[in-house]
Design a protein around this motif. Structure first.
Motif, PDB file in Angstrom:
ATOM      1  N   CYS A 178      85.630  54.506   8.086  1.00 42.75           N
ATOM      2  CA  CYS A 178      86.710  53.403   7.764  1.00 42.75           C
ATOM      3  C   CYS A 178      87.228  52.864   8.345  1.00 42.75           C
ATOM      4  N   LEU A 179      86.703  52.849   9.053  1.00 42.87           N
ATOM      5  CA  LEU A 179      87.082  51.934  11.163  1.00 42.87           C
ATOM      6  C   LEU A 179      86.026  51.352  10.944  1.00 42.87           C
ATOM      7  N   GLY A 180      85.668  50.332  11.697  1.00 42.74           N
ATOM      8  CA  GLY A 180      84.708  49.402  12.322  1.00 42.74           C
ATOM      9  C   GLY A 180      85.137  48.581  13.625  1.00 42.74           C
ATOM     10  N   ARG A 181      84.004  47.783  13.583  1.00 46.32           N
ATOM     11  CA  ARG A 181      83.795  47.065  15.088  1.00 46.32           C
ATOM     12  C   ARG A 181      83.564  45.479  14.492  1.00 46.32           C
ATOM     13  N   GLY A 182      84.064  44.690  14.896  1.00 48.38           N
ATOM     14  CA  GLY A 182      83.978  43.472  14.367  1.00 48.38           C
ATOM     15  C   GLY A 182      83.222  43.019  15.728  1.00 48.38           C
ATOM     16  N   PRO A 183      82.861  41.273  15.632  1.00 49.47           N
ATOM     17  CA  PRO A 183      81.911  40.733  16.607  1.00 49.47           C
ATOM     18  C   PRO A 183      82.249  41.382  18.202  1.00 49.47           C
ATOM     19  N   ASN A 184      83.854  41.200  18.888  1.00 46.47           N
ATOM     20  CA  ASN A 184      84.072  40.800  19.505  1.00 46.47           C
ATOM     21  C   ASN A 184      84.486  42.051  19.738  1.00 46.47           C
TER      22      ASN A 184
END
Length: 183
Positions: free
Chosen positions: A137-143
């Motif tokens: 349920c955690l991810g990383r955005g483009p930056n």
């Protein structure tokens, strides 16, 4: 602005603390309090760790909403997540909850209106449901910024009954729009 086919998929509540919330035929939202009969019902904070910090702080987490699209995303990863399992009161479909601005209003059915206060921060209790669910349920955005996918929190501006199948209308807040942060 009505999102095409934006609906309430399920409604859930639980009188005691714990992650999962059983589905109901209907929940009643009460202005300034939250979901009648739910453990987080009240004008002041009910989340146990926050009560220990300051029991008099306002309850910005009266209603928890999760998008059913998250369930769709988790299924191919091996997680069987159903409405209410992650502690949400309202499971939605057709609304990009995570892209809403702070202060966005959601009209649920014919009467109820909630105002989005921020993101739910996924917690380790999710791993008690299924190991690794919190990390999923955690991810990383483009930056490289963290993306919290476990839904949004809201307060009740206008009470009313909410049921599965009810339409959802999104009303953005006035400019300037403020991105959601964990509450």
């Amino acid at each position: 602005m009505e999102a095409p086919h934006a609906i309430v998929v399920a409604v859930s509540r639980k009188s005691g603390h714990g992650v999962d919330k059983p589905n109901q035929l209907m929940i009643r939202l009460v202005e300034g309090r939250g979901v009648e009969g739910d453990a987080h019902y009240g004008a002041t904070v009910k989340h146990r760790s926050r009560v220990r910090q300051n029991p008099d702080q306002p309850n910005l987490r009266q209603v928890h909403l999760i998008h059913a699209e998250l369930h769709d995303e988790l299924e191919p990863l091996g997680y069987r997540v159903t409405p209410g399992l992650m502690g949400e009161n309202i499971t939605t479909r057709g609304v990009d909850l995570l892209a809403l601005s702070r202060g966005a209003r959601l009209r649920l059915g014919g009467e109820a209106i909630v105002e989005v206060t921020g993101l739910r921060n996924p917690c380790t209790q999710l791993d008690a449901l299924e190991p690794g669910l919190m990390a999923a349920c955690l991810g990383r955005g483009p930056n490289g910024e963290p993306v919290r996918k476990a839904g949004v929190m809201a307060v009740v501006l206008q009470g009313g009954e909410v049921r599965a199948g009810d339409p959802i209308v999104v009303e953005p807040p006035p400019d300037p729009h403020e991105p959601l942060r964990p509450v």
